[in-house]
Scaffold this active site. Structure first.
Site, PDB file in Angstrom:
ATOM      1  N   CYS A   3      -0.556   1.403   7.215  1.00  0.00           N
ATOM      2  CA  CYS A   3      -1.010   1.571   5.775  1.00  0.00           C
ATOM      3  C   CYS A   3      -2.558   2.400   5.993  1.00  0.00           C
ATOM      4  O   CYS A   3      -2.808   3.311   5.106  1.00  0.00           O
ATOM      5  CB  CYS A   3      -1.131   0.268   5.082  1.00  0.00           C
ATOM      6  SG  CYS A   3       0.509  -0.285   4.838  1.00  0.00           S
ATOM      7  N   CYS A  36      -2.827  -2.841   7.575  1.00  0.00           N
ATOM      8  CA  CYS A  36      -2.294  -2.420   8.829  1.00  0.00           C
ATOM      9  C   CYS A  36      -2.593  -1.010   9.461  1.00  0.00           C
ATOM     10  O   CYS A  36      -2.849  -0.334   8.584  1.00  0.00           O
ATOM     11  CB  CYS A  36      -0.856  -2.946   9.105  1.00  0.00           C
ATOM     12  SG  CYS A  36       0.325  -1.659   8.191  1.00  0.00           S
ATOM     13  N   GLU A  65       0.659  -1.236   0.173  1.00  0.00           N
ATOM     14  CA  GLU A  65       0.029  -0.103  -0.049  1.00  0.00           C
ATOM     15  C   GLU A  65       0.987   1.163   0.127  1.00  0.00           C
ATOM     16  O   GLU A  65       0.526   2.315  -0.762  1.00  0.00           O
ATOM     17  CB  GLU A  65      -0.792   0.034   1.447  1.00  0.00           C
ATOM     18  CG  GLU A  65      -1.919  -1.173   1.205  1.00  0.00           C
ATOM     19  CD  GLU A  65      -1.393  -2.445   2.430  1.00  0.00           C
ATOM     20  OE1 GLU A  65      -2.098  -2.872   2.943  1.00  0.00           O
ATOM     21  OE2 GLU A  65       0.035  -2.472   2.319  1.00  0.00           O
TER      22      GLU A  65
END
Length: 153
Positions: A89, A86, A57
């Site tokens: 990101c 996560c 990402e």
């Protein structure tokens, strides 16, 4: 390439995941503009680059920001990714002003877009992307399962 349906967006992310270095977890991310045109794609590269922030990402957002035309703001853009982002990101998605996040497999251990946390929809933030998770979930999970099957007994 213009892509419409969320399933097609995640298929593009699966294609990006296939480009991951064999040492890296095969997660792929693709950024599309408001018209559905692909701006950038990336695969996880933490091992390949020796960089803990080299998640798919983050790399895709960096590349998209270079071509989008509005600096770091990716307003109107959609990020498709094979695995729930996560916290790092998810925070980057908010800061980049991404309009939509579409992802495949849920990540109950570290997911920050609805599983463990929900960073992107925290009402205290000034920007909250729309989220659709579980798109082609079994295909995305199978890619990850195959990777970890070869590494874990």
């Amino acid at each position: 390439m213009v892509i419409g349906a969320d399933e097609d967006l995640v298929r593009a992310a699966l294609s990006a995941a296939a480009d991951a270095d064999p040492r890296d977890v095969p997660v792929g991310a693709v950024v599309f503009d408001a018209d559905g045109r692909e701006l950038a794609r990336a695969a996880n590269a933490r091992e390949a680059l020796g960089d803990p922030t080299a998640h798919a990402e983050i790399l895709a957002l960096r590349r998209a920001a270079q071509v989008y035309g509005d600096g770091w703001r990716l307003e109107g853009a959609t990020l498709a990714v094979t695995l729930e982002p996560c916290t790092m990101c998810a925070g980057a998605l908010v800061l980049a002003r991404v309009e939509r996040v579409v992802f495949g497999a849920w990540e109950p251990k570290t997911g920050a877009v609805g599983s463990l946390w929900d960073v992107v929809r925290d009402r205290r933030l000034n920007h909250r992307p729309q989220v659709r998770g579980g798109v082609l979930e079994s295909d995305c999970a199978a890619t990850l399962d195959a990777f970890f099957h070869t590494r874990r007994p």
